[in-house]
Scaffold this motif. Structure first.
Motif, PDB file in Angstrom:
ATOM      1  N   ALA A  53       0.819  -1.211   0.000  1.00 50.26           N
ATOM      2  CA  ALA A  53       0.000   0.000   0.000  1.00 50.26           C
ATOM      3  C   ALA A  53       0.857   1.267   0.000  1.00 50.26           C
ATOM      4  O   ALA A  53       0.378   2.336  -0.340  1.00 50.26           O
ATOM      5  N   LEU A  54       2.122   1.152   0.386  1.00 50.05           N
ATOM      6  CA  LEU A  54       3.000   2.327   0.409  1.00 50.05           C
ATOM      7  C   LEU A  54       3.387   2.719  -1.014  1.00 50.05           C
ATOM      8  O   LEU A  54       3.621   1.848  -1.846  1.00 50.05           O
ATOM      9  N   PRO A  55       3.471   4.021  -1.307  1.00 49.25           N
ATOM     10  CA  PRO A  55       3.899   4.416  -2.646  1.00 49.25           C
ATOM     11  C   PRO A  55       5.368   4.070  -2.868  1.00 49.25           C
ATOM     12  O   PRO A  55       6.151   4.049  -1.915  1.00 49.25           O
ATOM     13  N   ALA A  56       5.712   3.778  -4.089  1.00 48.45           N
ATOM     14  CA  ALA A  56       7.101   3.473  -4.411  1.00 48.45           C
ATOM     15  C   ALA A  56       7.956   4.703  -4.108  1.00 48.45           C
ATOM     16  O   ALA A  56       7.509   5.835  -4.289  1.00 48.45           O
ATOM     17  N   ALA A  57       9.177   4.470  -3.666  1.00 55.16           N
ATOM     18  CA  ALA A  57      10.064   5.570  -3.280  1.00 55.16           C
ATOM     19  C   ALA A  57      10.344   6.501  -4.460  1.00 55.16           C
ATOM     20  O   ALA A  57      10.536   7.699  -4.278  1.00 55.16           O
ATOM     21  N   ASP A  58      10.334   5.953  -5.662  1.00 51.77           N
ATOM     22  CA  ASP A  58      10.682   6.779  -6.820  1.00 51.77           C
ATOM     23  C   ASP A  58       9.449   7.254  -7.580  1.00 51.77           C
ATOM     24  O   ASP A  58       9.542   7.709  -8.709  1.00 51.77           O
ATOM     25  N   ALA A  59       8.282   7.147  -6.965  1.00 46.43           N
ATOM     26  CA  ALA A  59       7.055   7.598  -7.635  1.00 46.43           C
ATOM     27  C   ALA A  59       7.147   9.105  -7.873  1.00 46.43           C
ATOM     28  O   ALA A  59       7.571   9.859  -6.997  1.00 46.43           O
ATOM     29  N   ALA A  60       6.762   9.543  -9.064  1.00 52.03           N
ATOM     30  CA  ALA A  60       6.836  10.970  -9.397  1.00 52.03           C
ATOM     31  C   ALA A  60       5.788  11.745  -8.616  1.00 52.03           C
ATOM     32  O   ALA A  60       4.689  11.259  -8.412  1.00 52.03           O
ATOM     33  N   PRO A  61       6.119  12.964  -8.167  1.00 50.36           N
ATOM     34  CA  PRO A  61       5.117  13.804  -7.499  1.00 50.36           C
ATOM     35  C   PRO A  61       3.972  14.102  -8.466  1.00 50.36           C
ATOM     36  O   PRO A  61       4.141  14.046  -9.680  1.00 50.36           O
ATOM     37  N   LYS A  62       2.837  14.427  -7.884  1.00 54.44           N
ATOM     38  CA  LYS A  62       1.640  14.694  -8.686  1.00 54.44           C
ATOM     39  C   LYS A  62       1.842  15.898  -9.609  1.00 54.44           C
ATOM     40  O   LYS A  62       2.294  16.952  -9.171  1.00 54.44           O
ATOM     41  N   GLY A  63       1.500  15.728 -10.864  1.00 54.36           N
ATOM     42  CA  GLY A  63       1.621  16.808 -11.835  1.00 54.36           C
ATOM     43  C   GLY A  63       0.423  17.746 -11.804  1.00 54.36           C
ATOM     44  O   GLY A  63      -0.559  17.486 -11.113  1.00 54.36           O
ATOM     45  N   LYS A  64       0.551  18.851 -12.542  1.00 52.79           N
ATOM     46  CA  LYS A  64      -0.546  19.822 -12.635  1.00 52.79           C
ATOM     47  C   LYS A  64      -0.731  20.198 -14.100  1.00 52.79           C
ATOM     48  O   LYS A  64       0.185  20.063 -14.908  1.00 52.79           O
ATOM     49  N   SER A  65      -1.926  20.691 -14.410  1.00 55.32           N
ATOM     50  CA  SER A  65      -2.232  21.127 -15.770  1.00 55.32           C
ATOM     51  C   SER A  65      -2.614  22.595 -15.795  1.00 55.32           C
ATOM     52  O   SER A  65      -3.229  23.094 -14.855  1.00 55.32           O
ATOM     53  N   VAL A  66      -2.217  23.259 -16.866  1.00 62.10           N
ATOM     54  CA  VAL A  66      -2.570  24.666 -17.082  1.00 62.10           C
ATOM     55  C   VAL A  66      -3.220  24.757 -18.461  1.00 62.10           C
ATOM     56  O   VAL A  66      -2.714  24.191 -19.428  1.00 62.10           O
ATOM     57  N   VAL A  67      -4.353  25.462 -18.525  1.00 59.38           N
ATOM     58  CA  VAL A  67      -5.028  25.660 -19.808  1.00 59.38           C
ATOM     59  C   VAL A  67      -4.610  27.017 -20.364  1.00 59.38           C
ATOM     60  O   VAL A  67      -4.502  27.993 -19.621  1.00 59.38           O
ATOM     61  N   ILE A  68      -4.354  27.060 -21.659  1.00 65.12           N
ATOM     62  CA  ILE A  68      -3.989  28.322 -22.329  1.00 65.12           C
ATOM     63  C   ILE A  68      -5.147  28.740 -23.217  1.00 65.12           C
ATOM     64  O   ILE A  68      -5.538  28.015 -24.127  1.00 65.12           O
ATOM     65  N   ARG A  69      -5.729  29.909 -22.892  1.00 62.16           N
ATOM     66  CA  ARG A  69      -6.829  30.450 -23.695  1.00 62.16           C
ATOM     67  C   ARG A  69      -6.386  31.776 -24.301  1.00 62.16           C
ATOM     68  O   ARG A  69      -5.281  32.251 -24.051  1.00 62.16           O
ATOM     69  N   ASP A  70      -7.285  32.422 -25.089  1.00 64.84           N
ATOM     70  CA  ASP A  70      -7.011  33.740 -25.681  1.00 64.84           C
ATOM     71  C   ASP A  70      -7.491  34.819 -24.712  1.00 64.84           C
ATOM     72  O   ASP A  70      -8.696  34.989 -24.575  1.00 64.84           O
ATOM     73  N   ASN A  71      -6.701  35.578 -24.032  1.00 66.60           N
ATOM     74  CA  ASN A  71      -5.253  35.427 -23.923  1.00 66.60           C
ATOM     75  C   ASN A  71      -4.881  35.321 -22.448  1.00 66.60           C
ATOM     76  O   ASN A  71      -4.536  36.312 -21.819  1.00 66.60           O
ATOM     77  N   ARG A  72      -4.936  34.147 -21.898  1.00 65.56           N
ATOM     78  CA  ARG A  72      -4.604  33.981 -20.489  1.00 65.56           C
ATOM     79  C   ARG A  72      -4.237  32.544 -20.176  1.00 65.56           C
ATOM     80  O   ARG A  72      -4.641  31.612 -20.886  1.00 65.56           O
ATOM     81  N   PHE A  73      -3.462  32.403 -19.097  1.00 66.05           N
ATOM     82  CA  PHE A  73      -3.175  31.086 -18.545  1.00 66.05           C
ATOM     83  C   PHE A  73      -4.214  30.851 -17.436  1.00 66.05           C
ATOM     84  O   PHE A  73      -4.599  31.779 -16.731  1.00 66.05           O
ATOM     85  N   ALA A  74      -4.659  29.632 -17.288  1.00 67.52           N
ATOM     86  CA  ALA A  74      -5.586  29.312 -16.205  1.00 67.52           C
ATOM     87  C   ALA A  74      -5.212  27.949 -15.604  1.00 67.52           C
ATOM     88  O   ALA A  74      -5.230  26.965 -16.327  1.00 67.52           O
ATOM     89  N   PRO A  75      -4.849  27.916 -14.314  1.00 64.09           N
ATOM     90  CA  PRO A  75      -4.782  29.065 -13.407  1.00 64.09           C
ATOM     91  C   PRO A  75      -3.516  29.897 -13.660  1.00 64.09           C
ATOM     92  O   PRO A  75      -2.629  29.469 -14.403  1.00 64.09           O
ATOM     93  N   THR A  76      -3.454  31.067 -13.030  1.00 71.81           N
ATOM     94  CA  THR A  76      -2.295  31.939 -13.209  1.00 71.81           C
ATOM     95  C   THR A  76      -1.204  31.651 -12.183  1.00 71.81           C
ATOM     96  O   THR A  76      -0.124  32.223 -12.251  1.00 71.81           O
ATOM     97  N   SER A  77      -1.498  30.771 -11.241  1.00 74.22           N
ATOM     98  CA  SER A  77      -0.504  30.417 -10.227  1.00 74.22           C
ATOM     99  C   SER A  77      -0.586  28.918  -9.970  1.00 74.22           C
ATOM    100  O   SER A  77      -1.671  28.384  -9.707  1.00 74.22           O
ATOM    101  N   VAL A  78       0.561  28.247 -10.096  1.00 71.18           N
ATOM    102  CA  VAL A  78       0.612  26.790  -9.916  1.00 71.18           C
ATOM    103  C   VAL A  78       1.800  26.451  -9.036  1.00 71.18           C
ATOM    104  O   VAL A  78       2.863  27.063  -9.148  1.00 71.18           O
ATOM    105  N   SER A  79       1.594  25.498  -8.139  1.00 72.32           N
ATOM    106  CA  SER A  79       2.666  25.043  -7.261  1.00 72.32           C
ATOM    107  C   SER A  79       2.761  23.524  -7.333  1.00 72.32           C
ATOM    108  O   SER A  79       1.739  22.838  -7.238  1.00 72.32           O
TER     109      SER A  79
END
Ligand SMILES: [Cu+2]
Length: 111
Positions: A20-46
């Protein structure tokens, strides 16, 4: 016999707990950003160091993803559709802009 069964049950439970434990080398969770005309959403990602951020183009005009300041520099191709991903391996604050539309800005923090 009874003791042997108990030991087998305990070993099986231990194996389940380990699985049940995650593998030690498992990648951290990714995030997605949408690009529209003309803005990034969201504008802040961590994200955590080692995570992948994916930008997805959803507008009609061409845009790009360019690091104007930060611990690592990268620039995506100019695109109107599809997506582009980058794995972040350096901690810090990234200021990101679309060079075609300098008013399009976002920040990315890698912890
Ligand atoms: Cu743009």
């Amino acid at each position: 016999m009874h003791a042997r069964k108990l030991i087998a049950a305990a070993a099986a439970a231990g194996a389940l707990a380990l699985a049940a434990l995650p593998a030690a080398d498992a990648a951290p969770k990714g995030k997605s950003v949408v690009i529209r005309d003309n803005r990034f959403a969201p504008t802040s990602v961590s994200v955590a160091k080692g995570a992948t951020v994916t930008w997805a183009w959803r507008g009609k005009a061409a845009h790009n993803v360019h690091v104007s300041s930060g611990p690592a520099r990268f620039t995506s191709p100019n695109k109107v559709s599809g997506s582009w991903s980058r794995r972040l391996t350096k901690k810090g604050s990234y200021a990101i802009v679309c060079t075609i539309h300098p008013g399009m800005k976002m920040s990315l923090t890698v912890k």
